[in-house]
Design a protein around this motif. Structure first.
Motif, PDB file in Angstrom:
ATOM      1  N   ASN A 127     -26.794  16.140 -32.152  1.00 53.48           N
ATOM      2  CA  ASN A 127     -26.792  15.451 -33.450  1.00 53.48           C
ATOM      3  C   ASN A 127     -25.818  16.111 -34.424  1.00 53.48           C
TER       4      ASN A 127
ATOM      5  N   ALA B 291     -25.536  18.519 -36.233  1.00 52.62           N
ATOM      6  CA  ALA B 291     -26.128  19.541 -37.104  1.00 52.62           C
ATOM      7  C   ALA B 291     -25.133  20.061 -38.137  1.00 52.62           C
ATOM      8  N   LEU B 292     -24.374  19.161 -38.746  1.00 55.77           N
ATOM      9  CA  LEU B 292     -23.525  19.582 -39.861  1.00 55.77           C
ATOM     10  C   LEU B 292     -24.435  19.908 -41.041  1.00 55.77           C
ATOM     11  N   PHE B 293     -23.974  20.790 -41.930  1.00 58.10           N
ATOM     12  CA  PHE B 293     -24.800  21.164 -43.078  1.00 58.10           C
ATOM     13  C   PHE B 293     -24.612  20.121 -44.177  1.00 58.10           C
ATOM     14  N   PRO B 294     -25.652  19.330 -44.476  1.00 54.42           N
ATOM     15  CA  PRO B 294     -25.473  18.185 -45.382  1.00 54.42           C
ATOM     16  C   PRO B 294     -25.220  18.602 -46.826  1.00 54.42           C
ATOM     17  N   LEU B 295     -25.583  19.826 -47.193  1.00 54.38           N
ATOM     18  CA  LEU B 295     -25.425  20.224 -48.595  1.00 54.38           C
ATOM     19  C   LEU B 295     -24.090  20.915 -48.840  1.00 54.38           C
ATOM     20  N   MET B 296     -23.250  20.990 -47.810  1.00 52.38           N
ATOM     21  CA  MET B 296     -21.942  21.622 -47.993  1.00 52.38           C
ATOM     22  C   MET B 296     -20.843  20.572 -47.830  1.00 52.38           C
TER      23      MET B 296
ATOM     24  N   ARG C 274     -15.567  22.791 -36.928  1.00 55.05           N
ATOM     25  CA  ARG C 274     -16.454  23.878 -37.349  1.00 55.05           C
ATOM     26  C   ARG C 274     -16.675  24.862 -36.205  1.00 55.05           C
TER      27      ARG C 274
END
Lengths: 366, 310
Positions: A84, A86-91, A147
């Motif tokens: 999925n 797993a990117l960091f949604p708040l960055m 990333r």
């Protein structure tokens, strides 16, 4: 820099359940290597063991010749791309990409520069200030790759990262991933249940079944020279005819089946002898219409056309033999092949080289 | 609004709609707005009830700032420049409530994280039970139990002296340790559950991705988990802060003889002082200060009010 990955008799058990059974193999540095298998075959567990999130119950994993036991995922020279993502949604995009550098304490300006370079590499220039939620599926994919590459891993691990994309994009990303791998020059280990992905991208493929690695080889070997019934039935489509070996001569088998006597190749890696039970596998594209006369090296069958599907470049036909055996066959839509009515009786055939006899075993579920 | 009303009516029928709207209106107006308005109204009046009931409702019964003035400057013959006792207690209460909130946050964040991401199945359920069951004991009983625990001849002193750590007992009640422990313990669930709720919805892969990219545990929390849990943390902190600043029973029972909680002063005005207007003014000041502090906190941490409700 790329490193080779070596598995030495790796077992992974969860209580009584054996997820990976005695896996031993070596993945060369710089290779694009795929684990191909149905869901639940243990391929993701194996990937997690290589990345360090799962400890092997017994056996060793070596990366670049170094034993990885006791080394956590944050200190291995691997980077994992999650199914999925797993990117960091708040960055923002660039903060996501340069996260590995932030961990190393690099200053913001240098991180930003590196992130921009990587965005260039994955063909997303100038998107660094967006939030990841603003990106499309394919763009997120590229950010995840960037990333992971930013950590400068020697081995990149990919856990079915293309499965959420639509067909066109998936095909495009295959080419893209392969190109990125060649540019980056590092080892890619790719997990998938999609044989198309595994065959198109990989240097070598390991086909897995219930925790066991059945066969390792390049795409054509695995497709054309399967060594087990499972590999034959899982990689690509195959018709199967069960029977008994009557005769073996020069690596060719003569198998008595309910559809009559069939002649086929055998696998040198999994030889058969007279009297063995065997399954003859024939690819749908190896079967063709053969008019009234069957050539001597050909196997001939008469079957009734049950139904047909049009898929653009191919017609997919479903036939039934007199003994009630289902046969699938693919006919290229080149304007020259015969057209038959549903219910018509058609003689079909396949060459000895187009069929392979293997020992019976577990078949892949359809 | 009119459209919304029409679809609401159509969907639920007249009977149900009237009941639901009536219930909500009753809740909001009778339980929330009216009492506060009465308090507000009270706080701006003289206490004629006690001084001279005949002047109630007469020409002298006008709005006045006298109660707020008293909180700030005390009685007219107060020699100090301001109302030292009440103002000091007020600020000490606020600071102590902030301290209790931070203490609870430090204690509860790891528990909430463990519950949400680490513990599974039976273990998690057991831990939740262990957290909840003590709260079957009522608040007063719990406070008295803490008194026994922390008293000069209490269990803790007995143990510490028994193993030779202390030669003389420490009066934890006088030192306010009992009060902070009691207040802190009273509200841990209100801190744990909002944080748990948010962290539970955090994709485990995010934590693993951060770890895979080389993060230490500390950095994973600082960069991934805590930013994600911010609404839950704010929600928990808000509740614990509001409730501990407004607590009465725990300070009454566990507070040392020299330390007053601001709510105790309010209580005195209402009860022994028979001065409802002054009590109202004190209560309004406490409430507004708390709300203001929470709003500043939310502004500071960039949390929107809607996120807290999640």
């Amino acid at each position: 820099m790329s490193a080779d990955v070596q598995l030495d008799n790796v077992w992974v058990k969860f209580g009584d359940f054996v997820a990976v059974r005695d896996a031993s193999l070596t993945i060369q540095g710089g290779e694009f290597f795929s684990f191909l298998g149905p869901s639940g075959c243990g391929k993701t567990t194996l990937l997690r063991a290589i990345s360090g999130f799962q400890h092997p119950s017994t056996g060793r994993i070596l990366i670049g010749g170094k034993d990885m036991s006791g080394i956590g995922p944050n200190r291995r020279p691997t980077a994992l791309i999650f199914q999925n993502l797993a990117l960091f949604p708040l960055m923002t995009v660039w903060q996501n990409i340069s996260f590995a550098l932030e961990v190393k304490g690099m200053n913001k300006k240098a991180r930003r520069k590196k992130a921009d370079e990587l965005l260039e590499l994955v063909a997303l220039p100038g998107q660094g200030d967006k939030m990841v939620t603003e990106l499309s599926g394919g763009q997120k994919q590229r950010v995840a790759v960037a990333r992971a590459l930013c950590a400068e891993p020697e081995v990149l691990l990919l856990d079915e990262p293309l499965s959420a994309l639509d067909l066109k994009l998936r095909q495009h990303m295959r080419t893209e991933l392969r190109a990125i791998q060649q540019r980056a020059g590092i080892t890619f280990i790719y997990i998938t249940h999609d044989q198309g992905e595994a065959l198109t991208m990989s240097d070598r493929v390991a086909v897995m079944r219930q925790g066991v690695v059945d066969q390792i080889g390049d795409g054509t070997t695995v497709y054309d020279h399967p060594e087990t019934a499972f590999v034959a039935s899982f990689v690509g489509e195959n018709n199967s005819f069960s029977g008994t070996v009557i005769e073996i001569t020069d690596g060719l088998a003569c198998v008595q089946t309910e559809c009559g006597l069939l002649r086929s190749r055998t696998s040198s890696a999994a030889p058969l002898k007279k009297g063995d039970d065997a399954v003859v596998f024939v690819r749908p594209e190896s079967i063709h219409f053969c008019g009234d006369d069957t050539r001597r090296d050909e196997n001939g069958l008469v079957a009734t056309l049950a139904h047909q599907e049009f898929e653009g470049h191919f017609w997919h036909l479903a036939l039934k033999t007199e003994s009630g055996h289902d046969i699938r066959m693919s006919v290229m839509n080149d304007g020259r092949s015969e057209v038959h009515e549903i219910g018509a009786s058609v003689p079909v055939g396949f060459s000895t080289q187009g069929a392979i006899a293997l020992a019976p075993g577990e078949l892949a579920a359809d | 609004m009119r459209n919304w009303l029409r679809t609401f009516l159509a969907r639920n029928g007249i009977g149900l709609s009237v009941y639901m709207l009536g219930a909500v209106a009753l809740w909001v107006i009778v339980m929330i707005i009216l009492p506060q308005l009465f308090m507000l109204d009270f706080s701006f009046r003289n206490n004629w009830q006690q001084i001279d009931p005949s002047r109630m409702g007469g020409p002298d019964d006008v709005y006045t700032m006298v109660n707020y003035h008293f909180l700030a400057f005390g009685s007219p013959n107060n020699p100090d420049p301001f109302n030292v006792v009440d103002v000091t207690v007020f600020f000490r209460t606020i600071v102590a409530a902030i301290f209790v909130t931070l203490f609870d946050l430090a204690l509860c964040y790891p528990i909430a994280y463990y519950l949400a991401q680490v513990a599974r199945g039976g273990k998690a359920r057991l831990l939740v039970l262990a957290l909840i069951i003590p709260f079957w004991v009522n608040e007063l009983l719990r406070a008295f139990a803490f008194r026994i625990l922390f008293g000069e001849e209490g269990t803790i002193n007995a143990i510490l002296m028994g193993i030779g750590v202390l030669s003389d007992p420490i009066d934890f009640v006088r030192e306010d340790v009992a009060l902070y422990a009691g207040l802190g313990y009273a509200y841990i669930l209100l801190m744990i559950f909002p944080i748990y709720n948010v962290i539970e919805s955090l994709d485990k892969n995010q934590i693993e991705a951060a770890r895979d990219l080389g993060s230490s545990w500390w950095r994973i929390h600082r960069r991934v988990v805590i930013p994600f849990a911010k609404p839950g943390i704010t929600s928990g902190c808000t509740m614990v802060f509001m409730l501990s600043a407004g607590a009465l029973a725990a300070p009454q029972i566990l507070g040392g003889p020299s330390s007053l909680w601001f709510t105790q002063i309010i209580y005195q005005w209402f009860n022994t002082g028979s001065n409802w207007p002054r009590g109202s003014a004190y209560a309004i000041v406490l409430m507004l200060t708390c709300v203001l502090l929470v709003l500043i906190l939310m502004k500071l941490f960039k949390v929107k009010i809607g996120e807290i409700g999640r």
